[in-house]
Design a protein around this motif. Structure first.
Motif, PDB file in Angstrom:
ATOM      1  N   LYS A   1       0.831  -1.191   0.000  1.00 27.49           N
ATOM      2  CA  LYS A   1       0.000   0.000   0.000  1.00 27.49           C
ATOM      3  C   LYS A   1       0.876   1.255   0.000  1.00 27.49           C
ATOM      4  O   LYS A   1       1.952   1.283   0.590  1.00 27.49           O
ATOM      5  CB  LYS A   1      -0.885   0.003   1.243  1.00 27.49           C
ATOM      6  N   SER A   2       0.400   2.290  -0.634  1.00 25.91           N
ATOM      7  CA  SER A   2       1.108   3.565  -0.678  1.00 25.91           C
ATOM      8  C   SER A   2       1.266   4.134   0.727  1.00 25.91           C
ATOM      9  O   SER A   2       0.345   4.043   1.554  1.00 25.91           O
ATOM     10  CB  SER A   2       0.325   4.559  -1.536  1.00 25.91           C
ATOM     11  N   ILE A   3       2.427   4.743   0.982  1.00 23.88           N
ATOM     12  CA  ILE A   3       2.654   5.391   2.275  1.00 23.88           C
ATOM     13  C   ILE A   3       2.645   6.913   2.138  1.00 23.88           C
ATOM     14  O   ILE A   3       2.990   7.620   3.083  1.00 23.88           O
ATOM     15  CB  ILE A   3       3.981   4.919   2.917  1.00 23.88           C
TER      16      ILE A   3
ATOM     17  N   ASP B   1      -2.528   9.252   0.783  1.00 26.60           N
ATOM     18  CA  ASP B   1      -3.128   7.921   0.764  1.00 26.60           C
ATOM     19  C   ASP B   1      -3.251   7.286   2.151  1.00 26.60           C
ATOM     20  O   ASP B   1      -3.631   6.124   2.250  1.00 26.60           O
ATOM     21  CB  ASP B   1      -2.285   6.987  -0.122  1.00 26.60           C
ATOM     22  N   THR B   2      -2.918   8.041   3.194  1.00 25.67           N
ATOM     23  CA  THR B   2      -2.924   7.471   4.541  1.00 25.67           C
ATOM     24  C   THR B   2      -3.601   8.406   5.536  1.00 25.67           C
ATOM     25  O   THR B   2      -3.674   9.614   5.323  1.00 25.67           O
ATOM     26  CB  THR B   2      -1.477   7.224   5.041  1.00 25.67           C
ATOM     27  N   THR B   3      -4.063   7.805   6.613  1.00 25.73           N
ATOM     28  CA  THR B   3      -4.589   8.594   7.728  1.00 25.73           C
ATOM     29  C   THR B   3      -3.456   8.824   8.719  1.00 25.73           C
ATOM     30  O   THR B   3      -2.406   8.172   8.650  1.00 25.73           O
ATOM     31  CB  THR B   3      -5.721   7.845   8.455  1.00 25.73           C
ATOM     32  N   ARG B   4      -3.650   9.727   9.644  1.00 28.11           N
ATOM     33  CA  ARG B   4      -2.653   9.973  10.680  1.00 28.11           C
ATOM     34  C   ARG B   4      -2.351   8.681  11.436  1.00 28.11           C
ATOM     35  O   ARG B   4      -1.196   8.364  11.705  1.00 28.11           O
ATOM     36  CB  ARG B   4      -3.126  11.057  11.637  1.00 28.11           C
TER      37      ARG B   4
ATOM     38  N   GLU C   1      -2.594   5.619  10.407  1.00 32.53           N
ATOM     39  CA  GLU C   1      -1.797   4.733   9.552  1.00 32.53           C
ATOM     40  C   GLU C   1      -0.340   5.198   9.492  1.00 32.53           C
ATOM     41  O   GLU C   1       0.584   4.379   9.529  1.00 32.53           O
ATOM     42  CB  GLU C   1      -2.391   4.676   8.140  1.00 32.53           C
ATOM     43  N   ARG C   2      -0.126   6.520   9.418  1.00 32.75           N
ATOM     44  CA  ARG C   2       1.245   7.039   9.383  1.00 32.75           C
ATOM     45  C   ARG C   2       1.972   6.749  10.692  1.00 32.75           C
ATOM     46  O   ARG C   2       3.157   6.403  10.682  1.00 32.75           O
ATOM     47  CB  ARG C   2       1.245   8.538   9.061  1.00 32.75           C
TER      48      ARG C   2
ATOM     49  N   ILE D   1       2.979   3.177  10.427  1.00 31.13           N
ATOM     50  CA  ILE D   1       4.071   3.014   9.462  1.00 31.13           C
ATOM     51  C   ILE D   1       5.400   3.357  10.123  1.00 31.13           C
ATOM     52  O   ILE D   1       6.377   2.617  10.004  1.00 31.13           O
ATOM     53  CB  ILE D   1       3.824   3.889   8.208  1.00 31.13           C
TER      54      ILE D   1
ATOM     55  N   GLU E   1       6.590  14.361   3.350  1.00 25.35           N
ATOM     56  CA  GLU E   1       6.669  12.943   3.010  1.00 25.35           C
ATOM     57  C   GLU E   1       7.940  12.342   3.626  1.00 25.35           C
ATOM     58  O   GLU E   1       8.921  13.056   3.883  1.00 25.35           O
ATOM     59  CB  GLU E   1       6.709  12.745   1.496  1.00 25.35           C
TER      60      GLU E   1
END
Length: 72
Positions: free
Chosen positions: A2-4, A8-11, A13-14, A17, A55
């Motif tokens: 999945k894209s990081i 493409d992400t929620t807080r 999810e980040r 990650i 990013e």
């Protein structure tokens, strides 16, 4: 994979990650005053990514440039 990218992400999810990415060094940064990268707490370096401001690639490039020039 999945894209990081921020778009493409929620807080949440980040945060995950970054947490997963740091797990290779043991993830015990609270007891680490200066990791091998030399910037103190690594998770602080990636806070702008978690906050959706920069990013991961931008942060890594900036850090590498400052490290190469001896400002870290």
């Amino acid at each position: 994979m999945k894209s990081i990218l921020i778009r493409d992400t929620t807080r949440q999810e980040r945060e995950e990650i970054v947490r997963q990415s740091l797990s290779w060094c043991g993830g015990g940064c609270e007891n680490c005053s200066s990791c091998w990268l030399g910037g103190g707490k690594v998770e602080d370096i990636y806070q702008p990514y978690i906050d959706g401001e920069k990013e991961i690639s931008e942060i890594n490039q900036e850090y590498q440039a400052s490290y190469q020039h001896g400002t870290v």
